[in-house]
Design an enzyme around this catalytic site. Structure first.
Site, PDB file in Angstrom:
ATOM      1  N   GLY A 174      38.108  42.114  36.568  1.00  0.00           N
ATOM      2  CA  GLY A 174      38.527  40.717  36.691  1.00  0.00           C
ATOM      3  C   GLY A 174      37.509  39.931  37.498  1.00  0.00           C
ATOM      4  O   GLY A 174      36.346  40.306  37.623  1.00  0.00           O
ATOM      5  N   GLY A 175      37.990  38.842  38.097  1.00  0.00           N
ATOM      6  CA  GLY A 175      37.105  37.972  38.868  1.00  0.00           C
ATOM      7  C   GLY A 175      36.485  38.683  40.053  1.00  0.00           C
ATOM      8  O   GLY A 175      35.491  38.212  40.625  1.00  0.00           O
ATOM      9  N   GLY A 409       0.614  31.907  27.980  1.00  0.00           N
ATOM     10  CA  GLY A 409       1.601  31.508  28.982  1.00  0.00           C
ATOM     11  C   GLY A 409       1.922  32.655  29.917  1.00  0.00           C
ATOM     12  O   GLY A 409       2.172  32.456  31.117  1.00  0.00           O
ATOM     13  N   ALA A 410       1.898  33.868  29.391  1.00  0.00           N
ATOM     14  CA  ALA A 410       2.228  35.023  30.215  1.00  0.00           C
ATOM     15  C   ALA A 410       1.186  35.211  31.323  1.00  0.00           C
ATOM     16  O   ALA A 410       1.496  35.671  32.424  1.00  0.00           O
ATOM     17  CB  ALA A 410       2.334  36.271  29.356  1.00  0.00           C
TER      18      ALA A 410
HETATM   19  C1  HXC Z   1      48.653  45.848  43.445  1.00  0.00           C
HETATM   20  C2  HXC Z   1      47.758  47.756  42.577  1.00  0.00           C
HETATM   21  C3  HXC Z   1      46.786  47.007  41.886  1.00  0.00           C
HETATM   22  C4  HXC Z   1      46.803  45.594  42.039  1.00  0.00           C
HETATM   23  C5  HXC Z   1      46.469  49.084  41.469  1.00  0.00           C
HETATM   24  N1  HXC Z   1      47.529  49.014  42.280  1.00  0.00           N
HETATM   25  N2  HXC Z   1      46.021  47.861  41.200  1.00  0.00           N
HETATM   26  N3  HXC Z   1      48.681  47.161  43.351  1.00  0.00           N
HETATM   27  N4  HXC Z   1      47.759  45.071  42.837  1.00  0.00           N
HETATM   28  N5  HXC Z   1      45.901  44.829  41.456  1.00  0.00           N
HETATM   29  C6  HXC Z   1      48.303  50.127  42.796  1.00  0.00           C
HETATM   30  C7  HXC Z   1      49.108  50.833  41.735  1.00  0.00           C
HETATM   31  O1  HXC Z   1      50.326  50.175  41.531  1.00  0.00           O
HETATM   32  C8  HXC Z   1      49.280  52.206  42.338  1.00  0.00           C
HETATM   33  O2  HXC Z   1      50.283  52.118  43.327  1.00  0.00           O
HETATM   34  C9  HXC Z   1      47.980  52.413  43.081  1.00  0.00           C
HETATM   35  O3  HXC Z   1      47.421  51.118  43.260  1.00  0.00           O
HETATM   36  C10 HXC Z   1      47.002  53.261  42.302  1.00  0.00           C
HETATM   37  O4  HXC Z   1      46.910  52.724  40.991  1.00  0.00           O
HETATM   38  P1  HXC Z   1      47.035  53.629  39.688  1.00  0.00           P
HETATM   39  O5  HXC Z   1      47.297  52.690  38.576  1.00  0.00           O
HETATM   40  O6  HXC Z   1      47.995  54.725  39.919  1.00  0.00           O
HETATM   41  O7  HXC Z   1      45.586  54.267  39.614  1.00  0.00           O
HETATM   42  P2  HXC Z   1      44.696  54.545  38.342  1.00  0.00           P
HETATM   43  O8  HXC Z   1      45.486  55.252  37.301  1.00  0.00           O
HETATM   44  O9  HXC Z   1      43.457  55.208  38.847  1.00  0.00           O
HETATM   45  O10 HXC Z   1      44.326  53.107  37.763  1.00  0.00           O
HETATM   46  C11 HXC Z   1      43.564  52.213  38.518  1.00  0.00           C
HETATM   47  C12 HXC Z   1      43.528  50.851  37.837  1.00  0.00           C
HETATM   48  C13 HXC Z   1      44.955  50.348  37.570  1.00  0.00           C
HETATM   49  C14 HXC Z   1      42.771  50.971  36.506  1.00  0.00           C
HETATM   50  C15 HXC Z   1      42.742  49.908  38.763  1.00  0.00           C
HETATM   51  O11 HXC Z   1      45.720  50.492  38.775  1.00  0.00           O
HETATM   52  C16 HXC Z   1      45.011  48.940  37.138  1.00  0.00           C
HETATM   53  O12 HXC Z   1      44.787  48.606  35.976  1.00  0.00           O
HETATM   54  N6  HXC Z   1      45.346  48.024  38.080  1.00  0.00           N
HETATM   55  C17 HXC Z   1      45.465  46.627  37.777  1.00  0.00           C
HETATM   56  C18 HXC Z   1      44.104  46.039  37.579  1.00  0.00           C
HETATM   57  C19 HXC Z   1      44.167  44.549  37.415  1.00  0.00           C
HETATM   58  O13 HXC Z   1      44.536  44.033  36.337  1.00  0.00           O
HETATM   59  N7  HXC Z   1      43.917  43.810  38.523  1.00  0.00           N
HETATM   60  C20 HXC Z   1      43.913  42.407  38.514  1.00  0.00           C
HETATM   61  C21 HXC Z   1      42.537  41.962  38.011  1.00  0.00           C
HETATM   62  S1  HXC Z   1      42.392  40.240  38.027  1.00  0.00           S
HETATM   63  P3  HXC Z   1      51.277  53.351  43.618  1.00  0.00           P
HETATM   64  O14 HXC Z   1      52.112  52.854  44.752  1.00  0.00           O
HETATM   65  O15 HXC Z   1      52.034  53.576  42.379  1.00  0.00           O
HETATM   66  O16 HXC Z   1      50.403  54.500  43.973  1.00  0.00           O
HETATM   67  C22 HXC Z   1      41.701  39.933  39.486  1.00  0.00           C
HETATM   68  C23 HXC Z   1      41.486  38.509  39.725  1.00  0.00           C
HETATM   69  C24 HXC Z   1      40.451  38.308  40.777  1.00  0.00           C
HETATM   70  O17 HXC Z   1      41.414  40.765  40.237  1.00  0.00           O
HETATM   71  C25 HXC Z   1      40.058  36.885  40.713  1.00  0.00           C
HETATM   72  C26 HXC Z   1      39.016  36.531  41.713  1.00  0.00           C
HETATM   73  C27 HXC Z   1      38.620  35.124  41.592  1.00  0.00           C
END
Ligand code: HXC
Length: 520
Positions: A174-175, A409-410
């Site tokens: 993501g971001g 140019g290079a």
């Molecule tokens: C809260 C999160 C989390 C999140 C993971 N966890 N991502 N909690 N917010 N973004 C938690 C899970 O619920 C889990 O908690 C623990 O972390 C471990 O995650 P798992 O899924 O069990 O691990 P894994 O199988 O290794 O997968 C990792 C992962 C997946 C691929 C990162 O967790 C995932 O897809 N997370 C969401 C990613 C996402 O969409 N993030 C938002 C992106 S947008 P428990 O308690 O069950 O252990 C963004 C915007 C930023 O970031 C913008 C900036 C401008």
């Protein structure tokens, strides 16, 4: 046993610290290890000199009360922050802790990271971020996004003030990918790290494309195709070692110079092999790595972006004990032509060196810019201008050696005299001209050859000889002072080091302006 109140309080501190050191707990640490990953603290202990880590905000907790989060607290939240030393030099560090809510960024985590970034800028030391995070903490909503915004703004303000290095040791999606993208160097670890704006599932639903995480944003993809990653390490240990080595070539901040590295390699060492390295045929390639290794201290060259745009080589080395940035066209790949990616790669490197007072040594063997619709549609004009701009803007000492071709140019782009190149040398094998002999003769004598088809080959050869005599050498340029000296290849190391010594006190300013408008 009797315990004083003070002893009891200290005991509580020790117990709380011990618990905080375990982050999300033993089970999650084990899960992290099973994925072939180290924990945040293990990474920091590999990176920092033993006993040097000074941790801050170990007791900070998130403030979220949504989705039952008020009952789920871990001291330190999902990031370990502080400072320490690497080879005795101060660095500020943050390491996201995947064992706590998947390292996802809460508002308080961003405050921890921002605190150490502010300290780094104030105290003039690099920031190293070790990323391993699920992105914005979903339960915190806009607060988590605001946290990213705070970090990005600091990345921008710190850019060009202190070096910023990102290690990607797990997910970065993501971001969230934009903080590493704003830093100077990004390192990824093969098979355990990935960076993308949207994951495979979203890609599938939007474009129908079937792609794995690794294919979409794995280390090798970003190190070779997109150029987002400067380094792809085989494992975390190699990744940390690479970051440490990188630090050894760069200064603490924009007001300092990089540390010197004493060497027993004589500054006046000559290498007879260089006199033989250029093949007699101008169309035959040679390996410019041999030239680089021959001229730098102890043959030690630290390459950046090794697998990306291999037609240009960039990296750090020491010459006469001083750190230098090397830029070299690679005749072995695409004849060393400048294309979009080579221009982007070298421009970014030149700008880093200029921002951090690292002299530039440029080795030129370039037949020109790559032509064709693919390059034109991809804006080779704008991208080529980036490199032109970067060299022309740079005020660090610039020493250039033309090894063979330097066309069109290079020629201008590759740190020529008119772009404020300080000392420009050429080997006797140099050909400094608007274009190569074959192309030039075909343009200039097309009519003559057409009017006498029977003798067109003879005309071509005769005119080519004339052109070669006039331009396929460095002397036209040397006679006009565009080249400061024609040097024997074997003396290249000595001549560059002597030039760099001369330029040590160089002072050059840019006109006052709010900021430039680099062709982006
Ligand atoms: C809260 C999160 C989390 C999140 C993971 N966890 N991502 N909690 N917010 N973004 C938690 C899970 O619920 C889990 O908690 C623990 O972390 C471990 O995650 P798992 O899924 O069990 O691990 P894994 O199988 O290794 O997968 C990792 C992962 C997946 C691929 C990162 O967790 C995932 O897809 N997370 C969401 C990613 C996402 O969409 N993030 C938002 C992106 S947008 P428990 O308690 O069950 O252990 C963004 C915007 C930023 O970031 C913008 C900036 C401008």
């Amino acid at each position: 046993m009797f315990m004083s109140i003070q002893q009891e309080k200290i005991g509580k501190l020790v117990a709380r610290r011990e618990k905080a050191l375990l982050g999300g707990g033993e089970k999650r640490i084990q899960a992290q290890h099973e994925k072939g990953k180290l924990t945040a603290r293990e990474r920091l202990s590999l990176l920092l000199d033993e006993g040097s880590f000074e941790e801050y905000d170990m007791f900070v907790r998130h403030r979220c009360t949504n989705f039952g989060m008020e009952k789920d607290h871990t001291d330190g939240d999902g990031v370990v922050t502080g400072c320490g030393t690497v080879d005795g030099r101060l660095v500020y560090v943050f390491a996201q802790d995947f064992t706590v809510s998947g390292g996802s960024l809460s508002k308080t985590m961003s405050e921890k990271i921002c605190k150490i970034m502010d300290l780094a800028v104030r105290n003039g030391a690099p920031v190293i971020g070790l990323n391993d995070s699920g992105g914005a903490r979903i339960q915190e909503g806009i607060d988590a996004l605001a946290g990213y915004g705070e970090i990005f703004e600091r990345n921008i303000l710190a850019s060009g003030v202190v070096p910023q290095i990102s290690g990607i040791f797990g997910p970065s999606a993501g971001g969230a990918v934009y903080s590493p993208a704003l830093t100077d160097f990004t390192l990824m670890v093969e098979n355990t790290s990935y960076m993308f704006l949207t994951g495979p599932a979203v890609v599938k639903s939007v474009t129908g494309e079937d792609v794995t995480q690794e294919q979409l944003g794995g280390a090798s993809v970003h190190a070779s195709k997109s150029g987002v990653a400067h380094f792809a390490a085989r494992d975390e240990q190699e990744g940390i070692a690479t970051i440490k080595k990188l630090l050894s070539f760069i200064p603490q901040n924009n007001l300092e110079t990089a540390p010197e590295r004493p060497t027993n390699d004589p500054y006046n060492r000559v290498d007879d092999a260089l006199n033989e390295i250029i093949p007699d045929s101008p169309n035959k390639a040679y390996d410019v790595y041999s030239v680089i290794r021959s001229i730098v201290d102890d043959g030690d060259f630290f390459e950046i972006h090794k697998d990306f745009a291999k037609n240009i080589i960039v990296g750090f080395a020491h010459m006469g004990g001083r750190s230098v940035g090397i830029v070299a066209n690679q005749p072995k790949v695409l004849a060393g032509v400048l294309d979009i990616n080579a221009s982007r790669k070298a421009a970014r490197f030149v700008r880093f060196c200029d921002a951090f007072n690292i002299p530039l040594v440029t080795l030129v063997d370039v037949p020109g810019f790559l032509c064709g619709t693919q390059q034109e549609y991809g804006a080779i004009i704008t991208n080529g201008a980036k490199l032109l701009y970067a060299y022309g803007e740079a005020t660090v000492p610039k020493v250039t050696v033309t090894l063979r071709k330097s066309y069109g140019g290079a020629h201008i782009v590759m740190s020529c005299k008119q772009l404020r190149g300080d000392i420009n040398y050429a080997w006797p094998s140099s050909e400094i001209a608007v274009m190569g002999a074959d192309g030039a003769v075909k343009v200039l004598y097309a009519k003559e050859m057409k009017s006498d088809p029977e003798h067109s080959e003879e005309i071509f050869q005769k005119r080519k000889e004339e052109y070669v005599e006039l331009f396929s050498n460095p002397y036209q340029a040397a006679e006009k002072g565009y080249i400061d000296d024609v040097i024997e290849p074997r003396n290249t190391r000595f001549r560059i080091i002597r030039a760099l010594c001369q330029l040590e006190g160089k002072r050059q300013e840019l006109p006052a302006k709010k900021h430039d408008n680099l062709p982006l």
